[in-house]
Design a protein around this motif. Structure first.
Motif, short mmCIF file in Angstrom:
data_model
loop_
_atom_site.label_atom_id
_atom_site.label_comp_id
_atom_site.label_asym_id
_atom_site.label_seq_id
_atom_site.Cartn_x
_atom_site.Cartn_y
_atom_site.Cartn_z
N ALA A 171 0.65 -1.16 -0.03
CA ALA A 171 -0.05 -0.01 -0.06
C ALA A 171 0.80 1.42 0.08
O ALA A 171 0.49 2.34 -0.68
CB ALA A 171 -0.84 -0.18 1.31
N ALA A 172 1.95 1.10 0.69
CA ALA A 172 2.93 2.37 0.74
C ALA A 172 3.42 2.48 -0.73
O ALA A 172 3.39 3.79 -1.25
CB ALA A 172 3.96 2.30 1.73
N ARG A 173 4.23 1.40 -1.36
CA ARG A 173 4.25 1.59 -2.67
C ARG A 173 3.61 2.16 -3.67
O ARG A 173 3.82 3.03 -4.50
CB ARG A 173 5.03 0.23 -3.21
N GLU A 174 2.31 1.88 -3.47
CA GLU A 174 1.21 2.23 -4.33
C GLU A 174 0.95 3.84 -4.24
O GLU A 174 1.00 4.45 -5.14
CB GLU A 174 -0.11 1.46 -4.16
N GLU A 175 0.83 4.27 -3.16
CA GLU A 175 0.70 5.88 -2.76
C GLU A 175 1.82 6.55 -3.01
O GLU A 175 1.89 7.70 -3.29
CB GLU A 175 0.12 5.88 -1.26
N PHE A 176 3.19 5.96 -2.64
CA PHE A 176 4.38 6.80 -2.82
C PHE A 176 5.22 5.93 -3.65
O PHE A 176 6.34 5.60 -3.40
CB PHE A 176 4.96 7.22 -1.44
N PRO A 177 5.03 6.03 -5.20
CA PRO A 177 5.67 5.08 -5.77
C PRO A 177 7.12 5.81 -6.14
O PRO A 177 7.23 7.11 -5.88
CB PRO A 177 4.99 4.99 -7.26
#
Ligand SMILES: Nc1ncnc2c1ncn2[C@@H]1O[C@H](COP(=O)(O)OP(=O)(O)OP(=O)(O)O)[C@@H](O)[C@H]1O
Ligand SMILES: CC(C)(CO)[C@@H](O)C(=O)NCCC(=O)O
Ligand SMILES: [K+]
Length: 273
Positions: A131-137
């Protein structure tokens, strides 16, 4: 009990008529103290609730409360780090005539892990990473999840889960001091522990401030050390039942995301079924 069959509600995309998505109406994250349900709408977790484990009455009540906002027969995705409680929920959902998808191995997640033993990593930590990677690619992320345990994990700018630290949570520290001493009472960490007087003026305050600032100090220190490993400034994301409490004492700039783990479960179900 192992259940092989899973069912999905398939939504036909009427605009292209070619895309099919596996959508969850409810996602559930089974922790070591509480279970969290998230209600999904249009590709997002829009509402979440923390429930006791193994409490059919509470579950039934919550499911009924959501009835008007959900389809008659829901599609669930369930994951977590307490397998027995997870399976109890799966069986209950099936007994209600609803469909369940279970996520129980890192192989079901679209995450690369740079750790000794990917199989051993708690899936909650990996859902957070996703979820972190999705929001802060393309940006390194440090994820602090404050629940029964506190985890501080590093995801690099390529989205690789690099591992992290596991600390005892606020409640566990309190229980441990009480269980292994003669004179220390069991104390709750109140709301706004950052406002407690320091030095503490009685035993309860001494324990509360000790536990709280140990957690805050430990998390801040680990974040600082991890941030020195990354080439770009990492975003620090806070989640978990005690996330807000911890955040109040942290001096660093953070992003609070209460639904992070649930979002990771939702994304996994949607994209990689
Ligand atoms: N309704 C509640 N009743 C009791 N404790 C609660 C409640 N809501 C939050 N908590 C507190 O928050 C913590 C739980 O945090 P959280 O829900 O993030 O994770 P958890 O269910 O404990 O498990 P995990 O960390 O494994 O996900 C508990 O340690 C407790 O102190
Ligand atoms: C650390 C907890 C308890 C946090 O919920 C969970 O992620 C877990 O049980 N992990 C297994 C061990 C590991 O992650 O390395
Ligand atoms: K957690």
């Amino acid at each position: 009990m192992q259940r092989q069959e899973t069912y999905f509600i398939i939504r036909e995309d009427t605009t292209t008529n070619s895309m099919k998505e596996f959508l969850s109406n409810i996602v559930a994250d089974i922790g070591n103290t509480r279970i969290k349900w998230g209600r999904c709408e249009q590709g997002k977790v829009v509402e979440a609730i923390s429930l006791p484990p193994e409490d059919f009455e509470a579950w039934y009540e919550q499911r009924t409360k959501w009835q008007s906002k959900l389809p008659h027969r829901c599609s669930w995705t369930i994951a977590g780090v307490q397998p027995a409680w997870r399976d109890t929920l799966i069986q209950w959902v099936e007994s209600q005539g609803e469909s369940v998808r279970k996520i129980d191995t890192f192989k079901q997640l679209n995450v690369t892990l740079a750790v000794d033993n990917p199989n051993r990593v708690g899936l909650d930590r990996l859902f957070n990473a996703l979820a972190a990677r999705e929001e802060f690619p393309n940006r390194p992320a440090i994820i602090v999840d404050a629940g029964t345990a506190i985890t501080v994990d590093l995801v690099d700018d390529k989205g690789v889960f690099q591992g992290g630290s596991i600390l005892p949570g606020l409640g566990l520290m309190s229980k441990a001091l009480n269980a292994y001493t003669a004179l220390l009472p069991l104390v709750e960490i109140p709301d706004h522990p950052e406002e407690l007087p320091l030095p503490g003026k009685n035993t309860a305050q001494a324990i509360q401030t000790g536990i709280y600032w140990q957690a805050v100090g430990g998390v801040a220190y680990i974040c600082d050390r991890m941030n020195r490993l990354t080439n770009k400034e990492a975003v620090v994301i806070i989640t978990g039942g005690n996330g807000l409490k911890l955040n109040a004492g942290l001096k660093i700039s953070t992003q609070v995301r209460p639904f992070l783990t649930l979002e990771g479960i939702r994304m996994t179900a949607e994209k990689h079924s």
